[in-house]
Design a protein around this motif. Structure first.
Motif, mmCIF file in Angstrom:
data_model
loop_
_atom_site.group_PDB
_atom_site.id
_atom_site.type_symbol
_atom_site.label_atom_id
_atom_site.label_comp_id
_atom_site.label_asym_id
_atom_site.label_seq_id
_atom_site.Cartn_x
_atom_site.Cartn_y
_atom_site.Cartn_z
ATOM 1 N N LEU A 105 0.822 -1.209 0.000
ATOM 2 C CA LEU A 105 0.000 0.000 0.000
ATOM 3 C C LEU A 105 0.854 1.255 0.000
ATOM 4 O O LEU A 105 0.479 2.272 -0.588
ATOM 5 N N ASP A 106 2.002 1.198 0.652
ATOM 6 C CA ASP A 106 2.923 2.339 0.662
ATOM 7 C C ASP A 106 3.386 2.669 -0.751
ATOM 8 O O ASP A 106 3.574 3.832 -1.092
ATOM 9 N N VAL A 107 3.546 1.661 -1.575
ATOM 10 C CA VAL A 107 3.993 1.891 -2.951
ATOM 11 C C VAL A 107 2.828 2.276 -3.847
ATOM 12 O O VAL A 107 2.910 3.233 -4.623
ATOM 13 N N TYR A 108 1.717 1.560 -3.771
ATOM 14 C CA TYR A 108 0.669 1.694 -4.771
ATOM 15 C C TYR A 108 -0.533 2.536 -4.375
ATOM 16 O O TYR A 108 -1.401 2.777 -5.214
ATOM 17 N N LEU A 109 -0.625 2.986 -3.145
ATOM 18 C CA LEU A 109 -1.740 3.836 -2.748
ATOM 19 C C LEU A 109 -1.382 5.280 -3.099
ATOM 20 O O LEU A 109 -0.701 5.972 -2.339
ATOM 21 N N VAL A 110 -1.822 5.723 -4.263
ATOM 22 C CA VAL A 110 -1.556 7.080 -4.740
ATOM 23 C C VAL A 110 -2.891 7.730 -5.083
ATOM 24 O O VAL A 110 -3.880 7.054 -5.345
ATOM 25 N N PHE A 111 -2.889 9.033 -5.090
ATOM 26 C CA PHE A 111 -4.125 9.760 -5.338
ATOM 27 C C PHE A 111 -3.997 10.614 -6.593
ATOM 28 O O PHE A 111 -2.930 11.147 -6.907
ATOM 29 N N GLY A 145 -4.078 10.066 -9.899
ATOM 30 C CA GLY A 145 -3.322 9.684 -11.083
ATOM 31 C C GLY A 145 -1.819 9.790 -10.989
ATOM 32 O O GLY A 145 -1.142 9.761 -12.006
ATOM 33 N N GLU A 146 -1.289 9.947 -9.801
ATOM 34 C CA GLU A 146 0.168 10.009 -9.663
ATOM 35 C C GLU A 146 0.758 8.641 -9.965
ATOM 36 O O GLU A 146 0.134 7.613 -9.742
ATOM 37 N N GLN A 147 1.979 8.625 -10.469
ATOM 38 C CA GLN A 147 2.674 7.379 -10.733
ATOM 39 C C GLN A 147 3.334 6.899 -9.439
ATOM 40 O O GLN A 147 3.947 7.683 -8.725
ATOM 41 N N PRO A 148 3.205 5.601 -9.140
ATOM 42 C CA PRO A 148 3.853 5.099 -7.919
ATOM 43 C C PRO A 148 5.366 5.102 -8.064
ATOM 44 O O PRO A 148 5.900 4.827 -9.136
ATOM 45 N N GLU A 149 6.030 5.472 -6.979
ATOM 46 C CA GLU A 149 7.492 5.471 -6.956
ATOM 47 C C GLU A 149 7.950 4.373 -6.006
ATOM 48 O O GLU A 149 7.523 4.313 -4.863
ATOM 49 N N ILE A 150 8.828 3.521 -6.510
ATOM 50 C CA ILE A 150 9.329 2.408 -5.709
ATOM 51 C C ILE A 150 10.691 2.792 -5.155
ATOM 52 O O ILE A 150 11.637 3.025 -5.905
#
Length: 130
Positions: free
Chosen positions: A27-33, A35-40
């Motif tokens: 969730l820390d990686v993929y929970l974005v609001f 339309g932001e791109q997830p950053e790993i």
């Protein structure tokens, strides 16, 4: 052996804690609001490797301890099956890209120069090599 039930219960608790940490990391990686791109981050990859290994080790330890227990019950067998199924599914579903180093596919090695095909309509001045 009195330590079989304790080992099984303790490994179930550790496996569930590891699965919870894997889900939190995912969730820390993929929970974005919006339309932001997830950053790993490298910390997310390290956390997946650590908690995934802990979860798999706890699942394996719990299954072995339960199978070696001569006084195992049907409810305990059902519980271990549920923990193993959910734990393995969560380790696979909470995968963070880059956490497992896979070999790169081998590409074609082109040792020589290859000229593009020439369609000049009969005039060799436009073709490479005359």
């Amino acid at each position: 052996m009195p330590w079989f039930p304790v080992t099984t219960a303790l490994s179930s608790v550790v496996a569930l804690l590891a699965v919870g940490n894997l889900a939190t990391n995912w969730l820390d990686v993929y929970l974005v609001f919006f339309g932001e791109q997830p950053e790993i981050d490298p910390a997310n990859i390290a956390a997946y490797r650590l908690w995934g290994a802990i979860a798999l080790a706890a699942l394996l330890c719990g299954a072995i301890a339960h199978m070696l227990n001569p006084d195992r019950r049907m409810l305990g067998t059902f519980w271990q099956g549920l923990v193993i199924t959910v734990g393995t599914a969560m380790v696979l579903l909470c995968y963070i890209p880059g956490a497992v180093d896979l070999p790169a596919p081998e590409g074609e090695e082109d040792g020589g120069y290859r000229a593009p095909p020439c369609y000049s309509g009969g005039d060799n001045d436009e073709c490479v090599g005359g």
